[in-house]
Design an enzyme around this catalytic site. Structure first.
Site, short mmCIF file in Angstrom:
data_model
loop_
_atom_site.label_atom_id
_atom_site.label_comp_id
_atom_site.label_asym_id
_atom_site.label_seq_id
_atom_site.Cartn_x
_atom_site.Cartn_y
_atom_site.Cartn_z
N GLU A 126 -43.39 10.68 5.64
CA GLU A 126 -41.93 10.92 4.88
C GLU A 126 -41.11 11.46 6.21
O GLU A 126 -39.78 11.00 6.40
CB GLU A 126 -41.85 12.00 4.22
CG GLU A 126 -40.40 12.11 3.40
CD GLU A 126 -39.73 13.57 2.36
OE1 GLU A 126 -38.93 13.13 1.67
OE2 GLU A 126 -40.69 14.60 3.11
N TRP B 44 -39.47 9.07 -3.68
CA TRP B 44 -38.30 9.01 -2.68
C TRP B 44 -37.47 7.98 -4.37
O TRP B 44 -36.12 7.65 -4.92
CB TRP B 44 -37.52 8.59 -1.90
CG TRP B 44 -37.10 9.55 -0.74
CD1 TRP B 44 -38.07 9.61 0.01
CD2 TRP B 44 -36.01 10.75 -1.02
NE1 TRP B 44 -37.70 10.62 0.71
CE2 TRP B 44 -36.20 11.90 -0.11
CE3 TRP B 44 -34.83 10.14 -1.55
CZ2 TRP B 44 -35.30 12.41 0.04
CZ3 TRP B 44 -33.72 11.74 -0.78
CH2 TRP B 44 -34.14 12.85 -0.37
N TYR C 144 -30.77 11.82 4.64
CA TYR C 144 -31.55 12.58 6.29
C TYR C 144 -31.80 12.11 7.26
O TYR C 144 -31.31 12.09 8.76
CB TYR C 144 -32.98 13.12 6.13
CG TYR C 144 -32.64 14.62 4.96
CD1 TYR C 144 -32.85 15.76 4.40
CD2 TYR C 144 -33.36 14.40 3.21
CE1 TYR C 144 -32.86 16.44 4.11
CE2 TYR C 144 -33.35 14.55 2.34
CZ TYR C 144 -32.67 16.03 2.93
OH TYR C 144 -32.93 17.05 1.65
N CYS D 71 -30.99 18.90 0.52
CA CYS D 71 -31.17 20.19 0.49
C CYS D 71 -31.57 21.01 2.01
O CYS D 71 -31.81 21.74 2.26
CB CYS D 71 -33.11 20.41 -0.61
SG CYS D 71 -32.36 19.25 -1.96
N ARG E 275 -30.08 24.79 1.80
CA ARG E 275 -29.33 25.18 0.28
C ARG E 275 -29.62 25.56 -0.81
O ARG E 275 -29.75 26.04 -1.96
CB ARG E 275 -28.06 24.25 0.84
CG ARG E 275 -28.65 22.75 0.45
CD ARG E 275 -27.26 22.01 0.10
NE ARG E 275 -28.29 20.76 -0.66
CZ ARG E 275 -28.37 21.07 -2.21
NH1 ARG E 275 -28.22 21.08 -3.23
NH2 ARG E 275 -28.66 19.44 -2.53
N ASP F 289 -36.49 23.50 -4.72
CA ASP F 289 -37.39 23.94 -5.28
C ASP F 289 -38.99 23.90 -5.74
O ASP F 289 -39.84 23.65 -4.86
CB ASP F 289 -37.51 22.20 -6.23
CG ASP F 289 -38.37 21.83 -7.40
OD1 ASP F 289 -38.67 22.86 -7.40
OD2 ASP F 289 -38.64 21.10 -8.00
#
Length: 310
Positions: free
Chosen positions: A66, A88, A130, A192, A212, A215
């Protein structure tokens, strides 16, 4: 004689604190969470150390693939699925089902993405997530009539970061930022792990990652490993040693439907100290491949599965 704390103890302590004392909140997914606002953990990267969780198996090659995908600037899941990376898929699959009304399994959807380039182009793209922001942040140029148009080539934050780390190590502006306010509504999921800041002291490179939203049960394991990997890659190409990963979370949460994951993981004790070996240092940060990474001494406990909240 007191035993030296394991690097994973702080993660388990944070998990326990949230599960026992966190505030129950309604969230975007409708699942609900227990959460706290503001948390910090620090992990040494010296001597090839890597913050890879041992109380459950983390598929680190998936996280590494990733990260390499982010660095290409690609935002379509097709290259990931060609490598059997499925992390994803949930977001474009959910959009496809909602917008077409088609009942399709995840496996069949993924196979269509891999087999059909046109289908992948229409349904496999995540928007400017991203990688798009990291290496192609939009910029605009004036036209002859005084209007502005989007330039063909955007801002490559990663290349700029490498140059600043090499040529101006004392700068306080070594940052990669993913939170492009103008494009948030076009993203399948706003970033995130949004801000990476780097620091060089005495030829040692360290990183602060600010998330921000985190999980803690599922995402953190990948996020911490990926940030540490990126720091090691940057240190290698810039000629530095790796120092520390400082992880900071804003809204740090555990999903209410992850009770079995949390309770099982908290019942386990961390074991071992895996290392991350870089087997090759290419000339460019963009030229690393999955074959360049090795993680010896990683003997995790069994995988713990839990559903992803979309």
């Amino acid at each position: 004689m007191q035993n030296t704390p394991h690097y994973e103890d702080q993660y388990l302590s944070l998990m326990r604190r949230i599960w026992e004392d966190g505030t129950v909140q309604r969230d975007r997914t409708g699942v609900g969470t227990k959460a706290l606002f503001g948390a910090t953990m620090r992990f040494s990267l010296a001597d090839d150390a890597i913050p890879l969780l041992t109380t459950k198996r983390v598929y680190w090659k998936t996280a590494a693939r990733e990260m390499l995908w982010f660095l290409t600037g690609n935002t379509n899941i097709r290259p990931l699925l060609e490598q059997k990376v499925r992390i994803w898929t949930d977001w474009p699959l959910d959009r496809y089902r909602r917008e077409t009304g088609t009942i399709i399994s995840q496996e069949d959807f993924e196979q269509r993405i891999v087999d059909d380039a046109d289908f992948a182009e229409q349904w496999g793209d995540l928007g400017p997530v991203y990688g798009a922001q990291w290496v192609n942040w939009p910029r605009y140029e004036a036209t002859e009539n005084g209007l502005y148009r989007r330039a063909e080539k955007g801002i490559d934050q990663v290349s700029m970061l490498v140059e600043s780390l090499k040529n101006n190590p004392g700068s306080r502006r070594h940052i990669i930022e993913g939170w492009n306010v103008a494009e948030l509504d076009q993203m399948a999921l706003p970033p995130c792990h949004k801000t990476y800041q780097f620091n060089v002291v005495d030829n040692v490179l360290s990183c602060i990652l600010f998330q921000r939203s985190c999980d803690l049960g599922l995402g953190f394991a990948f996020n911490a490993f990926s940030a540490a990997l990126l720091t090691r890659m940057l240190a290698a190409v810039c000629g530095y040693k790796a120092g520390e990963l400082i992880w900071q979370g804003g809204d740090v949460h555990l999903y209410l439907n992850h009770a079995s994951l949390v309770e099982e993981q908290l019942s386990r004790a961390p074991l071992g100290n895996p290392k991350l070996k870089l087997l090759r240092t290419p000339n460019s940060i963009f030229d690393f491949t999955i074959e360049d990474f090795e993680v010896p001494n990683y003997q995790p406990q069994s995988h713990i599965s839990a559903p992803v909240a979309v």
